[in-house]
Motif scaffolding. Structure first.
Motif, mmCIF file in Angstrom:
data_model
loop_
_atom_site.group_PDB
_atom_site.id
_atom_site.type_symbol
_atom_site.label_atom_id
_atom_site.label_comp_id
_atom_site.label_asym_id
_atom_site.label_seq_id
_atom_site.Cartn_x
_atom_site.Cartn_y
_atom_site.Cartn_z
ATOM 1 N N ILE A 1 1.026 -24.562 46.229
ATOM 2 C CA ILE A 1 0.127 -24.650 45.088
ATOM 3 C C ILE A 1 -0.501 -26.036 45.036
ATOM 4 O O ILE A 1 0.029 -27.002 45.596
ATOM 5 C CB ILE A 1 0.832 -24.351 43.744
ATOM 6 C CG1 ILE A 1 1.909 -25.398 43.440
ATOM 7 C CG2 ILE A 1 1.402 -22.943 43.723
ATOM 8 C CD1 ILE A 1 2.455 -25.288 42.036
ATOM 9 N N GLU A 2 -1.621 -26.111 44.361
ATOM 10 C CA GLU A 2 -2.306 -27.377 44.139
ATOM 11 C C GLU A 2 -2.597 -27.496 42.651
ATOM 12 O O GLU A 2 -3.143 -26.581 42.041
ATOM 13 C CB GLU A 2 -3.610 -27.432 44.930
ATOM 14 C CG GLU A 2 -4.356 -28.745 44.783
ATOM 15 C CD GLU A 2 -5.599 -28.770 45.651
ATOM 16 O OE1 GLU A 2 -6.692 -28.492 45.109
ATOM 17 O OE2 GLU A 2 -5.475 -29.048 46.857
ATOM 18 N N ILE A 3 -2.204 -28.616 42.069
ATOM 19 C CA ILE A 3 -2.489 -28.919 40.671
ATOM 20 C C ILE A 3 -3.214 -30.249 40.649
ATOM 21 O O ILE A 3 -2.628 -31.285 40.975
ATOM 22 C CB ILE A 3 -1.208 -29.000 39.820
ATOM 23 C CG1 ILE A 3 -0.386 -27.712 39.943
ATOM 24 C CG2 ILE A 3 -1.553 -29.263 38.354
ATOM 25 C CD1 ILE A 3 0.975 -27.792 39.286
ATOM 26 N N GLY A 4 -4.493 -30.221 40.297
ATOM 27 C CA GLY A 4 -5.273 -31.449 40.399
ATOM 28 C C GLY A 4 -5.325 -31.892 41.849
ATOM 29 O O GLY A 4 -5.769 -31.162 42.724
ATOM 30 N N GLN A 5 -4.827 -33.092 42.131
ATOM 31 C CA GLN A 5 -4.806 -33.630 43.483
ATOM 32 C C GLN A 5 -3.422 -33.559 44.128
ATOM 33 O O GLN A 5 -3.195 -34.145 45.180
ATOM 34 C CB GLN A 5 -5.298 -35.079 43.461
ATOM 35 C CG GLN A 5 -6.751 -35.219 43.048
ATOM 36 C CD GLN A 5 -7.139 -36.680 42.942
ATOM 37 O OE1 GLN A 5 -6.546 -37.444 42.195
ATOM 38 N NE2 GLN A 5 -8.146 -37.065 43.702
ATOM 39 N N VAL A 6 -2.512 -32.848 43.494
ATOM 40 C CA VAL A 6 -1.142 -32.761 43.992
ATOM 41 C C VAL A 6 -0.921 -31.408 44.655
ATOM 42 O O VAL A 6 -1.227 -30.371 44.088
ATOM 43 C CB VAL A 6 -0.131 -32.942 42.846
ATOM 44 C CG1 VAL A 6 1.292 -32.736 43.352
ATOM 45 C CG2 VAL A 6 -0.279 -34.317 42.220
ATOM 46 N N GLU A 7 -0.380 -31.432 45.863
ATOM 47 C CA GLU A 7 0.004 -30.214 46.558
ATOM 48 C C GLU A 7 1.521 -30.121 46.607
ATOM 49 O O GLU A 7 2.208 -31.099 46.884
ATOM 50 C CB GLU A 7 -0.561 -30.188 47.976
ATOM 51 C CG GLU A 7 -2.052 -29.917 48.030
ATOM 52 C CD GLU A 7 -2.510 -29.683 49.466
ATOM 53 O OE1 GLU A 7 -2.087 -28.667 50.049
ATOM 54 O OE2 GLU A 7 -3.260 -30.518 49.974
ATOM 55 N N LEU A 8 2.021 -28.925 46.343
ATOM 56 C CA LEU A 8 3.454 -28.692 46.331
ATOM 57 C C LEU A 8 3.789 -27.479 47.184
ATOM 58 O O LEU A 8 3.000 -26.529 47.265
ATOM 59 C CB LEU A 8 3.946 -28.438 44.898
ATOM 60 C CG LEU A 8 3.693 -29.537 43.868
ATOM 61 C CD1 LEU A 8 4.030 -29.040 42.478
ATOM 62 C CD2 LEU A 8 4.497 -30.777 44.198
ATOM 63 N N LYS A 9 4.970 -27.520 47.790
ATOM 64 C CA LYS A 9 5.441 -26.410 48.606
ATOM 65 C C LYS A 9 6.686 -25.799 47.976
ATOM 66 O O LYS A 9 7.635 -26.495 47.641
ATOM 67 C CB LYS A 9 5.780 -26.869 50.027
ATOM 68 C CG LYS A 9 6.277 -25.740 50.913
ATOM 69 C CD LYS A 9 6.809 -26.251 52.239
ATOM 70 C CE LYS A 9 7.254 -25.095 53.128
ATOM 71 N NZ LYS A 9 8.366 -24.331 52.537
ATOM 72 N N ARG A 10 6.664 -24.483 47.849
ATOM 73 C CA ARG A 10 7.828 -23.770 47.338
ATOM 74 C C ARG A 10 8.947 -23.801 48.371
ATOM 75 O O ARG A 10 8.718 -23.599 49.562
ATOM 76 C CB ARG A 10 7.461 -22.320 47.040
ATOM 77 C CG ARG A 10 8.599 -21.467 46.507
ATOM 78 C CD ARG A 10 8.148 -20.011 46.404
ATOM 79 N NE ARG A 10 9.130 -19.173 45.753
ATOM 80 C CZ ARG A 10 10.159 -18.593 46.358
ATOM 81 N NH1 ARG A 10 10.332 -18.784 47.659
ATOM 82 N NH2 ARG A 10 10.997 -17.832 45.684
ATOM 83 N N VAL A 11 10.163 -24.059 47.899
ATOM 84 C CA VAL A 11 11.313 -24.076 48.796
ATOM 85 C C VAL A 11 12.164 -22.826 48.603
ATOM 86 O O VAL A 11 12.394 -22.066 49.529
ATOM 87 C CB VAL A 11 12.169 -25.342 48.581
ATOM 88 C CG1 VAL A 11 13.376 -25.335 49.516
ATOM 89 C CG2 VAL A 11 11.337 -26.588 48.806
ATOM 90 N N VAL A 12 12.621 -22.605 47.363
ATOM 91 C CA VAL A 12 13.533 -21.491 47.119
ATOM 92 C C VAL A 12 13.587 -21.242 45.618
ATOM 93 O O VAL A 12 13.298 -22.126 44.811
ATOM 94 C CB VAL A 12 14.944 -21.837 47.673
ATOM 95 C CG1 VAL A 12 15.595 -22.953 46.886
ATOM 96 C CG2 VAL A 12 15.841 -20.604 47.723
#
Length: 301
Positions: A251-262
């Protein structure tokens, strides 16, 4: 753009959340990993999936949540001013963690930082203020579940305040994580986490995300409604279907990208009412399922 400028981004409430389309060639393992080595990422397609409605910090593990309008997203979780998510921990004198599972009234204790001071507040207690930085205090070896970690002791005044508040027959103490101290490595509990990932005192990951829709769906199965605060997420999202967050890999929120782990399986702590500090042990209408087993938060890096 310099590395620090990329890594430290601002989350803001009401930001759109977008989902990386399936089939992208890049798998993000964390904010820093992508930018540290100047990986050139191919253009990705995103789809709007929701809106951030709440940002929550829990400075003290099992303590009261702090609702903020904006937060910095760091490798070890959200930051707001001097507050860092789950960077303070209540422990026994022999270093074992004390949480709301054993002491549910901890959820009513608020921890804040003002003018270089650490402030503690709780029901029927006088406010306590002590210096935030106490570099002469001992570094304590402690444990979060089975993982060894360290923290800087916050002093006898804090210890006495918490022990009196909890009406404990055994002394408890508060420790504060500092960057040079030993941190947890989530990969020791869950191999899906990158081996270089570190956190202070969360159960596992630096970020947890869930949707309001999932909580609303859960409440249709309960005799008494629960709130999102009982699940202690970092990011709350709306404008999506219930449990669709389980499918968001990037996902991307603003300029931050995050990866789902579990997904994060929920425990007895979800049955502690954050307004009263009382364990309700609510049960669902259908047999064999309580609050803890019916809903998950998603761990993100």
């Amino acid at each position: 753009m310099d590395f620090k400028g990329v890594l430290v981004k601002i989350f803001t409430r009401n930001r759109e959340v977008v989902l990386c389309a399936a089939g992208t060639a890049v798998a993000l393992l964390g904010l820093g990993l992508v930018y540290k080595y100047n990986v050139r990422r191919p253009e990705k397609k995103f789809t709007r999936v929701g809106v951030v409605t709440q940002l929550l910090l829990h400075p003290m593990k099992s303590g009261k949540a702090v609702l903020v309008e904006t937060a910095e997203c760091l490798r070890m979780g959200l930051k707001y001013g001097e507050l860092r998510d789950r960077h303070w921990l209540v422990i026994t004198e022999d270093g074992h963690m004390v949480t709301g599972r054993q002491q549910p009234r901890l959820v009513l204790v608020s921890l804040s930082c003002e003018g270089g001071q650490l402030c503690l507040n709780g029901p029927q207690m006088e406010e306590l203020r002590v210096p935030l930085q106490q570099s002469n205090n001992a570094v304590v070896d402690c444990r979060v579940f089975s993982i060894d970690v360290q923290g800087r002791d916050c002093g006898d005044d804090v210890s006495n305040w918490l022990t009196r508040y909890l009406e404990s027959d055994k002394t408890v103490r508060l420790v504060h994580y500092e960057p040079h101290l030993k941190a947890q490595r989530p990969s020791e509990k869950e191999p899906l986490f990158p081996k270089d990932e570190k956190v202070a005192y969360p159960d596992a990951a630096p970020i947890m995300l869930m949707s309001e829709a999932s909580v609303r769906d859960l409440n249709t199965r309960l005799n008494k409604d629960v709130s999102v605060f009982q699940f202690r997420p970092s990011i709350v999202v709306n404008d999506c279907e219930a449990f669709t967050e389980d499918t968001w890999d990037h996902i991307e929120i603003g300029q931050v990208e995050l990866k789902r782990v579990v997904g994060c399986g929920r425990c007895l702590f979800t049955t502690v009412d954050p307004e009263t500090g009382i364990i309700t042990k609510a049960k669902a209408h259908f047999a064999g399922h309580g609050v803890a087993s019916m809903i998950t938060c998603i761990f993100f890096l």
